[in-house]
Design a protein around this motif. Structure first.
Motif, PDB file in Angstrom:
ATOM      1  N   TYR A 188      67.629  10.175  38.854  1.00 37.97           N
ATOM      2  CA  TYR A 188      67.212  10.994  37.854  1.00 37.97           C
ATOM      3  C   TYR A 188      66.849  10.554  36.624  1.00 37.97           C
ATOM      4  O   TYR A 188      65.676  10.720  36.209  1.00 37.97           O
ATOM      5  N   LEU A 189      67.702   9.585  36.021  1.00 35.88           N
ATOM      6  CA  LEU A 189      67.069   9.026  34.643  1.00 35.88           C
ATOM      7  C   LEU A 189      66.022   8.065  34.862  1.00 35.88           C
ATOM      8  O   LEU A 189      65.166   7.609  33.996  1.00 35.88           O
ATOM      9  N   GLU A 190      66.029   7.271  36.044  1.00 33.67           N
ATOM     10  CA  GLU A 190      64.838   6.357  36.304  1.00 33.67           C
ATOM     11  C   GLU A 190      63.618   7.127  36.478  1.00 33.67           C
ATOM     12  O   GLU A 190      62.617   6.783  35.919  1.00 33.67           O
ATOM     13  N   ILE A 191      63.739   8.486  36.930  1.00 37.71           N
ATOM     14  CA  ILE A 191      62.320   9.360  37.113  1.00 37.71           C
ATOM     15  C   ILE A 191      61.906   9.707  35.880  1.00 37.71           C
ATOM     16  O   ILE A 191      60.970   9.803  35.495  1.00 37.71           O
ATOM     17  N   THR A 192      62.986  10.176  34.809  1.00 36.72           N
ATOM     18  CA  THR A 192      62.670  10.985  33.636  1.00 36.72           C
ATOM     19  C   THR A 192      62.381  10.060  32.597  1.00 36.72           C
ATOM     20  O   THR A 192      61.459  10.199  31.733  1.00 36.72           O
ATOM     21  N   TYR A 193      62.908   8.837  32.310  1.00 33.12           N
ATOM     22  CA  TYR A 193      63.053   7.977  31.330  1.00 33.12           C
ATOM     23  C   TYR A 193      62.523   6.624  31.466  1.00 33.12           C
ATOM     24  O   TYR A 193      61.844   6.139  30.502  1.00 33.12           O
ATOM     25  N   MET A 194      62.214   5.990  32.535  1.00 31.96           N
ATOM     26  CA  MET A 194      61.580   4.825  33.033  1.00 31.96           C
ATOM     27  C   MET A 194      59.823   4.860  32.515  1.00 31.96           C
ATOM     28  O   MET A 194      59.486   6.050  33.012  1.00 31.96           O
ATOM     29  N   THR A 195      59.317   4.096  32.233  1.00 37.18           N
ATOM     30  CA  THR A 195      57.910   3.873  31.776  1.00 37.18           C
ATOM     31  C   THR A 195      57.018   3.368  33.072  1.00 37.18           C
ATOM     32  O   THR A 195      55.840   3.584  32.864  1.00 37.18           O
ATOM     33  N   SER A 196      57.603   2.447  33.762  1.00 34.19           N
ATOM     34  CA  SER A 196      56.704   1.658  34.772  1.00 34.19           C
ATOM     35  C   SER A 196      56.872   2.608  36.270  1.00 34.19           C
ATOM     36  O   SER A 196      57.750   3.389  36.427  1.00 34.19           O
TER      37      SER A 196
END
Length: 89
Positions: free
Chosen positions: A61-69
């Motif tokens: 969930y954090l990868e989907i919502t907060y990562m930029t690439s």
């Protein structure tokens, strides 16, 4: 075409964003998954598996919502889909 595909692996500042040091939810997943392989008690084993899956869900969930690439977001989406699909087996 090549430049566009390379942007998939870069953040907004143009820096490569493929892998970073594991954060807390990913480390929690690894620790509890390892514990589930080591313990003998079935209740404790199932608890460790549940906590490890929940940690992996939070990480995705954090990868989907907060990562930029695009790569990191896609990776999060793939892992999230895998975790959710695991509940329906």
């Amino acid at each position: 075409m090549y430049a566009l595909s390379m942007q998939f692996f870069k953040d907004k500042k143009g820096a490569w964003d493929i892998a970073k040091w594991p954060n807390i939810p990913l480390a929690g997943w690894a620790v509890f998954r390892l514990l589930s392989l080591l313990v003998e008690n079935d209740q404790i084993k199932q608890g460790c598996i549940s906590i490890s899956q929940a940690s992996l869900f939070v990480w995705a969930y954090l990868e989907i919502t907060y990562m930029t690439s695009g790569f990191r977001r896609s990776l999060g989406l793939l892992v999230l889909a895998s975790v959710v699909a695991g509940y329906f087996r």
